[in-house]
Motif scaffolding. Structure first.
Motif, PDB file in Angstrom:
ATOM      1  N   GLY A  65     -22.458   1.586  73.032  1.00  0.00           N
ATOM      2  CA  GLY A  65     -21.154   1.416  72.399  1.00  0.00           C
ATOM      3  C   GLY A  65     -21.218   0.810  71.017  1.00  0.00           C
ATOM      4  O   GLY A  65     -20.189   0.420  70.452  1.00  0.00           O
TER       5      GLY A  65
ATOM      6  N   ASP B 250     -30.464  15.269  58.991  1.00  0.00           N
ATOM      7  CA  ASP B 250     -31.086  13.993  59.355  1.00  0.00           C
ATOM      8  C   ASP B 250     -31.532  13.218  58.106  1.00  0.00           C
ATOM      9  O   ASP B 250     -31.833  12.035  58.189  1.00  0.00           O
ATOM     10  CB  ASP B 250     -32.360  14.244  60.185  1.00  0.00           C
TER      11      ASP B 250
ATOM     12  N   LEU C 134     -36.338  14.427  67.842  1.00  0.00           N
ATOM     13  CA  LEU C 134     -37.584  13.670  67.954  1.00  0.00           C
ATOM     14  C   LEU C 134     -37.515  12.727  69.161  1.00  0.00           C
ATOM     15  O   LEU C 134     -36.425  12.324  69.540  1.00  0.00           O
ATOM     16  CB  LEU C 134     -37.807  12.851  66.674  1.00  0.00           C
TER      17      LEU C 134
END
Ligand SMILES: NC(=O)C1=CN([C@@H]2O[C@H](COP(=O)(O)OP(=O)(O)OC[C@H]3O[C@@H](n4cnc5c(N)ncnc54)[C@H](OP(=O)(O)O)[C@@H]3O)[C@@H](O)[C@H]2O)C=CC1
Ligand SMILES: Nc1nc(=O)c2c([nH]1)NC[C@@H]1CN(c3ccc(C(=O)N[C@@H](CCC(=O)O)C(=O)O)cc3)C=[N+]21
Length: 304
Positions: A280, A127, A99
């Motif tokens: 990160g 998902d 998406l």
């Protein structure tokens, strides 16, 4: 207060390692190689990056990571057929439709995203977007946990940050992050992740009055907004834990782009006790949990 950095990248690497070991055991016990197939329509550059990261991570964990790249001209019917073929393919355990689907796709009409996502077999819905999987999650008996909130739950758990009895403010109410995050942290029994339960949760969004004041009342603030650096230091109380889900590409002033979150990191780091960086932080955890779900899907199908 100066915040501790919550190193999502490092924890994601640990989780990927653990998944890799379990994949090896599963295959050695006669199981099929878990296979995740991502369906990517069009050429959105951000989506290309995510899909590339996913396939690299799959490979390292011993998972067969495939990407089906479809041109932007693909019609909705063709896309539905692709999804149905993947549903029927016994070698495919996890299906992910990237998406957003392109607005100019389907002959310029755009896709009915709900229709396409609903076509994914719930047993392959890594998902956790399908109504069945959302319902199971809501009832505290999840099959798959949605990857981004699950990554956050793992981060909190592994950093020994309890949310029990705490006030968590989730800014954002999307189906992919905000809503499931809020539901998971408020569960009574920790069914939605290890020991992470019993938070008192507030969901804030674009119509929330007094957003800054509500955010300041948070012991744990989860920002999933999509507005670059909108959560400033004045919205964070001393000692709060700040989880920044936002991934926003902004000009870096040198003709290129850089990634920033939804939180103004420098301001927030002066107030928070702990904070996730962007990049990160939450991003790598999302991918790690996707691998985890793919293994779960393969195990569940193999058992039958
Ligand atoms: N790290 C990761 O793995 C992932 C990162 N992301 C990133 O997280 C961010 C959010 O993504 P997603 O949940 O899909 O976003 P959506 O655009 O679907 O939802 C954004 C939410 O934020 C709310 N919002 C928007 N503007 C404001 C505002 N000014 N004040 C308060 N609330 C506001 C919206 O409110 P309303 O409902 O009223 O419109 C909406 O609920 C993005 O940056 C995205 O790239 C997303 C998925 C995974
Ligand atoms: N069906 C579907 N499922 C998703 O889970 C889904 C999606 N569609 N569409 C887009 C969002 C976003 N998303 C990210 C995944 C990894 C990083 C990630 O690895 N980020 C790295 C850096 C990536 C970079 O350099 O651009 C980081 O934050 O350190 C980011 C964002 C998953 N999403």
């Amino acid at each position: 207060m100066t915040a501790t950095l919550l190193d999502g990248k490092k924890i994601a690497a640990e989780i990927r390692e653990e998944v890799g070991v379990k994949v090896k055991e599963f295959v050695q016990s006669g199981g099929p190689t878990p296979c995740l197939t991502a369906v990517l329509v069009g050429e959105d550059p951000a989506s290309q990056v995510y899909v590339r990261n996913k396939s690299r991570a799959c490979e390292k964990a011993g998972i067969d990571g495939r990407t089906l790249r479809l041109p932007v001209e693909t019609t909705e019917q063709e896309l539905l057929d692709v999804v149905r073929n993947l549903n029927a393919d016994p070698a495919v355990h996890g299906i992910l439709v990237q998406l957003p689907l392109p607005k100019d796709g389907n002959g310029g009409k755009g896709f009915d995203e709900r229709l396409v996502l609903d076509a994914v077999d719930p047993r392959k819905d890594v998902d956790a977007f399908s109504p069945v999987n959302v319902g199971l999650l809501m009832q505290g008996r999840p099959r798959f946990l949605p990857c981004t909130p699950h990554g956050i739950v793992q981060l909190l758990h592994r950093e020994n940050l309890s949310v029990a009895g705490k006030h968590v403010v989730v800014v954002g109410r999307s189906d992919i992050v905000g809503k499931p995050m809020a539901m998971m942290l408020a569960q009574r029994d920790g069914s939605c992740g290890p020991k992470v339960a019993n938070a008192t949760v507030t969901i804030a969004h674009s119509r929330t009055a007094n957003l800054a004041e509500i955010c300041r009342s948070a012991d744990v603030l989860v920002a999933a907004v999509g507005v670059p650096e909108m959560i400033g230091g004045d919205m964070i109380s001393d000692g709060a834990v700040v989880i920044d889900v936002g991934i926003n590409r902004v000009a870096d002033g040198a003709g290129g782009y850089k990634l920033v979150g939804d939180v103004n990191f420098d301001e927030a780091a002066k107030k928070a006790s702990a904070i996730t960086p962007v990049p990160g932080g939450v991003g790598p955890l999302t991918i790690a949990m996707l691998l985890h779900n793919t293994l779960l899907a393969a195990q569940a199908i193999f058992k039958k």
